[in-house]
Scaffold this motif. Structure first.
Motif, PDB file in Angstrom:
ATOM      1  N   VAL A  42      -3.072  -8.336  11.171  1.00  0.00           N
ATOM      2  CA  VAL A  42      -3.090  -9.339  10.099  1.00  0.00           C
ATOM      3  C   VAL A  42      -3.137 -10.748  10.671  1.00  0.00           C
ATOM      4  CG1 VAL A  42      -1.725 -10.339   8.224  1.00  0.00           C
ATOM      5  CG2 VAL A  42      -1.997  -7.856   8.392  1.00  0.00           C
ATOM      6  N   ILE A  60       1.651  -9.114   2.343  1.00  0.00           N
ATOM      7  CA  ILE A  60       1.027  -7.792   2.441  1.00  0.00           C
ATOM      8  C   ILE A  60       2.070  -6.846   3.023  1.00  0.00           C
ATOM      9  CG2 ILE A  60      -0.747  -6.408   3.578  1.00  0.00           C
ATOM     10  CD1 ILE A  60      -2.486  -8.932   3.689  1.00  0.00           C
ATOM     11  N   ALA A 107       0.358  -3.673  13.046  1.00  0.00           N
ATOM     12  CA  ALA A 107      -0.061  -4.259  11.770  1.00  0.00           C
ATOM     13  C   ALA A 107       0.087  -5.775  11.794  1.00  0.00           C
ATOM     14  CB  ALA A 107       0.761  -3.668  10.631  1.00  0.00           C
ATOM     15  N   THR A 137      -7.866  -6.584   4.094  1.00  0.00           N
ATOM     16  CA  THR A 137      -7.009  -7.117   3.032  1.00  0.00           C
ATOM     17  C   THR A 137      -6.639  -8.568   3.306  1.00  0.00           C
ATOM     18  OG1 THR A 137      -6.085  -4.902   2.678  1.00  0.00           O
ATOM     19  CG2 THR A 137      -4.855  -6.768   1.770  1.00  0.00           C
ATOM     20  N   TRP A 151      -6.280   2.484   9.021  1.00  0.00           N
ATOM     21  CA  TRP A 151      -5.284   1.759   8.218  1.00  0.00           C
ATOM     22  C   TRP A 151      -5.178   0.312   8.704  1.00  0.00           C
ATOM     23  CZ3 TRP A 151      -1.875   4.970   4.936  1.00  0.00           C
ATOM     24  CH2 TRP A 151      -1.034   4.208   4.103  1.00  0.00           C
ATOM     25  N   ASN A 176       4.124  -1.017  12.722  1.00  0.00           N
ATOM     26  CA  ASN A 176       4.366  -2.343  12.145  1.00  0.00           C
ATOM     27  C   ASN A 176       3.999  -3.457  13.125  1.00  0.00           C
ATOM     28  OD1 ASN A 176       5.218  -1.408   9.651  1.00  0.00           O
ATOM     29  ND2 ASN A 176       7.402  -1.464  10.182  1.00  0.00           N
ATOM     30  N   TYR A 180       0.810  -1.218   0.000  1.00  0.00           N
ATOM     31  CA  TYR A 180       0.000   0.000   0.000  1.00  0.00           C
ATOM     32  C   TYR A 180       0.843   1.269   0.000  1.00  0.00           C
ATOM     33  CZ  TYR A 180      -4.198  -2.763   0.666  1.00  0.00           C
ATOM     34  OH  TYR A 180      -5.234  -3.636   0.481  1.00  0.00           O
ATOM     35  N   LEU A 204      -5.881  -3.231   6.676  1.00  0.00           N
ATOM     36  CA  LEU A 204      -5.005  -4.396   6.622  1.00  0.00           C
ATOM     37  C   LEU A 204      -5.744  -5.672   7.002  1.00  0.00           C
ATOM     38  CD1 LEU A 204      -1.758  -2.897   8.192  1.00  0.00           C
ATOM     39  CD2 LEU A 204      -2.244  -3.291   5.769  1.00  0.00           C
ATOM     40  N   ARG A 205      -6.600  -5.583   8.026  1.00  0.00           N
ATOM     41  CA  ARG A 205      -7.408  -6.752   8.406  1.00  0.00           C
ATOM     42  C   ARG A 205      -8.328  -7.171   7.259  1.00  0.00           C
ATOM     43  NH1 ARG A 205      -7.137  -4.838  13.820  1.00  0.00           N
ATOM     44  NH2 ARG A 205      -8.619  -3.190  13.300  1.00  0.00           N
ATOM     45  N   PRO A 219       2.318  -3.317   4.630  1.00  0.00           N
ATOM     46  CA  PRO A 219       1.408  -2.307   5.191  1.00  0.00           C
ATOM     47  C   PRO A 219       1.580  -0.914   4.608  1.00  0.00           C
ATOM     48  CG  PRO A 219       2.329  -3.662   6.931  1.00  0.00           C
ATOM     49  CD  PRO A 219       3.078  -4.003   5.675  1.00  0.00           C
ATOM     50  N   LEU A 224       3.836 -10.968   6.245  1.00  0.00           N
ATOM     51  CA  LEU A 224       3.803  -9.513   6.342  1.00  0.00           C
ATOM     52  C   LEU A 224       5.180  -8.986   5.979  1.00  0.00           C
ATOM     53  CD1 LEU A 224       1.715  -7.297   7.366  1.00  0.00           C
ATOM     54  CD2 LEU A 224       3.123  -7.234   9.430  1.00  0.00           C
TER      55      LEU A 224
END
Length: 424
Positions: free
Chosen positions: A224, A182, A220, A169, A162, A217, A125, A166-167, A184, A232
């Motif tokens: 995820v 993915i 994130a 996605t 954001w 991070n 992203y 991510l969740r 982030p 990730l």
């Protein structure tokens, strides 16, 4: 009955017909972390960012450049097994940060096309809640490209949105075996907003705060991992540069890959036509990438270079690209060249086009030394998505088997044992 041994010999021989004697023992990837740990992903970036202001050269198109089957086939034909999809965020940049169906359509399309071609995809992203494409590009021509938006670094609401993105996605794309990661945020760069302090100074002042990408991070990874085991890929601040690796803090998640972007020295890789800035040589390239191997060893984690490249007309550009790829392969770091230029984009801008030749004035597909470098680097690719296990690398054995059936039919027809004949 004496015909049977001859038939068997012909069958066995023909089953091997067309199978290269040096064919790699390719197998579908069952654990998507494995290729990251072994450095077996080599491909290219595909830019599908959001056009800001009035900058889009495609009437009515706000996201990326038009992609065709031919573009995907071209990249697969070079030997790539992975696409780094550098894309606009699925959620809007402004509150209420709603899902953008146009971006979702682009991601769905790229994932489907790449998977069908036997390539993996990383969804990376560039923008999202509280951050736009201009936050990376920082063009001074705001009349065309619009103002910079980077509220992400100071807005709890934007960061929460954001994480929601991510969740979503991971939930939507995580189950797809072709989606191998993915990312982030592409090129975190709060350092630019803060006036470009040195890495150590920046970390000392902002470490542990909402402006620290390490904190985000970690959040994130938790977001995820709550819904998927998809890998990730995280970057440090400083546009994900090698120079900021010293400030990167591991997330503690065993399915995280630590990545950098490599354009060093920048004055060489991004020089203008006719500048004639010389390539400093392989030793300098190896030294500039060395911190990546050090980081991997110190923390026991997989690393990758998700962007690297050079203007195609720079002196010795092919040598630079080859040296960089060799160093990355030597440290088992998967890598993606910047960039895969689609046919619609090539006449507009293709400075980093590895298929564009060495003449800056020619904006067309021209066979040249950079393409040769890429083909040679990609030639060792073997890892493919599980869904593509019967395609690509496995086509040769299938062809051999079909040849065997053909020979068997011919022999049995001669022996009047084959039941199907055009004369019947």
């Amino acid at each position: 009955m004496r015909l049977l041994p001859l038939v068997l010999v012909l069958i066995v021989g023909s089953l091997g017909a067309g199978v290269p004697t040096t064919a790699p023992a390719c197998a579908p990837v069952t654990d998507r972390m494995t290729p990251w740990r072994t450095g077996d992903l080599r491909g290219a970036n595909l830019w599908q960012g959001r056009w800001g202001g009035t900058s889009s050269p495609y009437p009515g198109r706000a996201i990326g450049s038009p992609l065709t089957d031919a573009d995907v086939a071209d990249l697969r034909g070079l030997g790539a097994n992975y696409v780094q999809l550098s894309v606009a965020g699925l959620y809007g940049e402004q509150a209420p940060y709603a899902l953008d169906p146009k971006v979702q359509g682009v991601i769905d399309d790229v994932v489907a096309r790449a998977s069908a071609a036997g390539m993996f995809v990383v969804i990376a992203y560039r923008s999202g809640p509280g951050r736009n494409e201009q936050a990376i590009a920082r063009s001074t021509n705001t009349a065309v490209y619009g103002p910079v938006l980077e509220d992400f670094w100071t807005s709890a609401a934007a960061q929460t949105a954001w994480l929601d993105m991510l969740r979503y996605t991971a939930t939507r794309y995580g189950p797809n075996p072709a989606v191998i990661g993915i990312d982030p945020m592409v090129e975190p760069n709060d350092v630019a907003r803060r006036g470009f302090p040195a890495a150590a100074d920046f970390a000392a002042r902002y470490g542990g705060s909402p402006e620290d990408i390490n904190v985000f991070n970690g959040r994130a990874a938790a977001a995820v991992r709550a819904v998927s085991d998809v890998p990730l890929l995280v970057e440090g601040d400083g546009y994900g540069s090698v120079g900021f690796l010293s400030t990167v803090v591991p997330t503690g998640d065993p399915r995280t890959v630590y990545t950098v972007h490599f354009y060093e020295p920048f004055t060489y890789t991004n020089q203008g036509p006719g500048a004639r800035v010389p390539y400093p040589g392989r030793a300098a390239t190896g030294q500039a990438l060395a911190p990546l191997a050090t980081f991997a060893s110190a923390h026991g984690v997989p690393v990758a270079v998700t962007e690297f490249g050079v203007h195609r007309y720079a002196p010795d550009a092919a040598t630079y690209l080859s040296d960089a790829a060799d160093v990355m392969n030597g440290m088992a770091a998967s890598h993606a060249v910047w960039e895969s230029v689609v046919a619609a984009q090539r006449p507009l801008f293709n400075d980093f086009d590895t298929e564009g030749g060495t003449d800056a004035a020619v904006k067309a597909k021209v066979a040249g030394p950079l393409e040769t470098v890429v083909r040679n680097d990609f030639a060792v690719n073997c890892a493919r998505p599980a869904a593509a296990a019967t395609e690509g690398d496995w086509a040769w054995p299938a062809a051999g088997a079909l040849a065997g059936v053909g020979v068997l039919a011919a022999v049995l027809r001669l022996a009047r044992l084959w039941p199907f004949s055009r004369s019947r």
